[in-house]
Write an enzyme that holds these catalytic residues in place. Structure first.
Site, PDB file in Angstrom:
ATOM      1  N   VAL A  35       0.874  -1.193   0.000  1.00  0.00           N
ATOM      2  CA  VAL A  35       0.000   0.000   0.000  1.00  0.00           C
ATOM      3  C   VAL A  35       0.903   1.233   0.000  1.00  0.00           C
ATOM      4  O   VAL A  35       1.715   1.381   0.912  1.00  0.00           O
ATOM      5  CB  VAL A  35      -0.872   0.054   1.293  1.00  0.00           C
ATOM      6  CG1 VAL A  35      -1.755   1.307   1.296  1.00  0.00           C
ATOM      7  CG2 VAL A  35      -1.716  -1.202   1.452  1.00  0.00           C
ATOM      8  N   HIS A  36       0.806   2.067  -1.023  1.00  0.00           N
ATOM      9  CA  HIS A  36       1.606   3.292  -0.984  1.00  0.00           C
ATOM     10  C   HIS A  36       0.942   4.482  -1.639  1.00  0.00           C
ATOM     11  O   HIS A  36       1.424   5.602  -1.545  1.00  0.00           O
ATOM     12  CB  HIS A  36       2.969   3.063  -1.658  1.00  0.00           C
ATOM     13  CG  HIS A  36       2.878   3.049  -3.153  1.00  0.00           C
ATOM     14  ND1 HIS A  36       2.528   1.927  -3.853  1.00  0.00           N
ATOM     15  CD2 HIS A  36       3.065   4.028  -4.077  1.00  0.00           C
ATOM     16  CE1 HIS A  36       2.512   2.216  -5.149  1.00  0.00           C
ATOM     17  NE2 HIS A  36       2.829   3.479  -5.311  1.00  0.00           N
ATOM     18  N   ARG A  37      -0.161   4.255  -2.331  1.00  0.00           N
ATOM     19  CA  ARG A  37      -0.836   5.319  -3.074  1.00  0.00           C
ATOM     20  C   ARG A  37      -1.232   6.434  -2.109  1.00  0.00           C
ATOM     21  O   ARG A  37      -1.771   6.146  -1.026  1.00  0.00           O
ATOM     22  CB  ARG A  37      -2.080   4.680  -3.692  1.00  0.00           C
ATOM     23  CG  ARG A  37      -2.693   5.352  -4.847  1.00  0.00           C
ATOM     24  CD  ARG A  37      -1.849   5.561  -6.022  1.00  0.00           C
ATOM     25  NE  ARG A  37      -1.391   4.368  -6.694  1.00  0.00           N
ATOM     26  CZ  ARG A  37      -0.465   4.391  -7.665  1.00  0.00           C
ATOM     27  NH1 ARG A  37       0.094   5.522  -8.037  1.00  0.00           N
ATOM     28  NH2 ARG A  37      -0.093   3.286  -8.242  1.00  0.00           N
ATOM     29  N   SER A  76      -2.471   5.941   1.667  1.00  0.00           N
ATOM     30  CA  SER A  76      -1.516   6.010   2.781  1.00  0.00           C
ATOM     31  C   SER A  76      -1.557   7.364   3.494  1.00  0.00           C
ATOM     32  O   SER A  76      -1.145   7.443   4.649  1.00  0.00           O
ATOM     33  CB  SER A  76      -0.109   5.643   2.320  1.00  0.00           C
ATOM     34  OG  SER A  76       0.305   6.508   1.326  1.00  0.00           O
ATOM     35  N   ASP A 114      -2.434  -1.397  -3.920  1.00  0.00           N
ATOM     36  CA  ASP A 114      -2.909  -0.223  -4.654  1.00  0.00           C
ATOM     37  C   ASP A 114      -1.853   0.229  -5.664  1.00  0.00           C
ATOM     38  O   ASP A 114      -1.936   1.317  -6.219  1.00  0.00           O
ATOM     39  CB  ASP A 114      -3.326   0.913  -3.715  1.00  0.00           C
ATOM     40  CG  ASP A 114      -2.203   1.406  -2.821  1.00  0.00           C
ATOM     41  OD1 ASP A 114      -1.031   1.016  -3.027  1.00  0.00           O
ATOM     42  OD2 ASP A 114      -2.489   2.206  -1.908  1.00  0.00           O
TER      43      ASP A 114
END
Ligand code: UD1
Length: 362
Positions: A204-206, A210, A281
């Site tokens: 998850v980094h979008r 985040s 994501d």
């Protein structure tokens, strides 16, 4: 055929993966100068990819580091402009949709140096994503548009861009094909102490997830309720925000969630290939899951990689706990995986497209 002088600009993790096969193909007959913006700078976010993927050492590193969108983009531009003027390349090659892509595309186009865009034409149709702004701008100032999919060609057509468009296939498939045989999944499984088909793999980094306490909280809640462990390779910005939003304690206490630092390319593919499903994501990883026949649950409301959804391999759930759990409970393994991303020779097709535009006499 004239030998071309090409400046390639990269800066973030997914761009290293895309550049690896293209650098190799370009350097067979042309001169490439590789510029790293420094957008990603940690060993685990940058150096390890150069080492594993055999990417040549950058000729220049702008060491721009982290910052707001305007600051990061703005700080890169004068350095890039100076370098482009000094080196006078035939063209500048940019990748994907990051702030590095935007800075390099704008800097080159404004001083009359042609821009070629790898992964042109992708659209989420969500302008709240910084990447969507970057893609639209860069596509509209590019001279050569190197599209991975039919859908991306059609998106450009709908925006009135027809000239210089080439359907070349997806370069990430070149990288996956080339390295797949070097990947020892069982060693990776031992390292992470998991069994084949005994876990979910997550990233998850979008920014939309985040940077939002509500979205990140809903994702953590879903991971916490899974029927199998979730190996979650946590991006530095996500880790920072888990702590800031008071979610890190819940994650660390969870019996189902195992957070690990960002993983290298070979470990990523090793973990992905043996997972029950990917929960992500990321854009690129939705495709990587498709390449290896692993079902994907995309923690966003939309995707640029629409083929994966249409073909039944990907489900869009947003950051909604119940929808994520429902998607995982009804994972599908459709019978077919047509070659919608090409045949794994996109890098060669890119070189040929560039030669057809710029390879004549000056
Ligand atoms: C960027 C891209 C995104 C891409 C992603 C891949 C933009 C707008 N976004 O997002 O499209 O999918 O890269 O990872 O360009 N950080 C570190 N170490 C690093 C890099 C980042 O700690 O080496 C932390 C910093 O706190 C930084 C934050 O991560 O502020 C965000 O990094 P940034 O490069 O701005 O965006 P990404 O989220 O990585």
């Amino acid at each position: 055929m004239r030998k071309l002088k090409i400046i390639s600009v990269v800066g973030a993790r997914p761009q290293f993966i895309k550049a690896a096969p293209v650098c190799k193909a370009l350097r067979a007959n042309h001169e490439e100068i590789l510029v790293h913006s420094g957008q990603h700078y940690d060993y685990a976010m940058s150096d390890v990819f150069f080492e594993q993927l055999g990417i040549p050492k950058p000729d220049f590193n702008l060491a721009v580091g982290s910052g707001s969108h305007a600051r990061q983009t703005g700080e890169m531009m004068p350095m890039l402009e100076e370098l482009f003027v000094e080196q006078a390349p035939d063209l500048v090659l940019v990748y994907g949709d990051t702030n590095t892509t935007l800075a390099a595309g704008l800097s080159a186009a404004k001083i009359g140096i042609p821009v070629a865009h790898v992964e042109a034409g992708l659209r989420s149709f969500n302008r709240r994503m910084p990447e969507e702004i970057n893609r639209i701008v860069v596509d509209h100032l590019s001279d050569v548009l190197l599209c991975p999919t039919r859908a991306s060609v059609m998106n450009l057509e709908a925006e009135g861009i027809g000239h210089g468009v080439h359907l070349v296939g997806d370069v990430m498939l070149d990288t996956a094909r080339f390295f797949a045989e070097n990947i020892d999944s069982s060693a990776t499984l031992d390292t992470f102490e998991v069994e084949r088909n005994g876990y979910y793999f997550a990233t998850v980094h979008r920014a939309g997830n985040s940077d939002s306490a509500a979205n990140l909280g809903a994702i953590v809640e879903a991971f916490n309720q899974m029927d199998k462990p979730v190996i979650w390779a946590v991006h530095p910005r996500t880790l920072k925000n888990l702590a800031e939003f008071g979610l890190l304690g819940q994650v660390q206490a969870s019996e189902m969630i195992r957070i690990v630092p960002p993983v290298s390319y070979l470990e990523t593919i090793g973990l992905l290939r043996s997972a029950c499903a990917l929960l992500t994501d990321s854009g690129g990883m939705q495709k990587e899951a498709y390449f290896f026949g692993i079902p994907c649950v995309t923690l966003r409301e939309e995707t640029e990689w629409v083929e994966t959804v249409e073909l039944g391999w990907n489900k869009l759930t947003g950051a909604d706990t119940n929808r994520i759990l429902a998607a995982v409970a009804s994972l599908e393994h459709p019978l077919s995986r047509p070659a919608v991303y090409g045949d794994g020779h996109a890098a060669q097709a890119i070189v040929e497209a560039l030669e057809s535009h710029y390879g004549g006499n000056r």
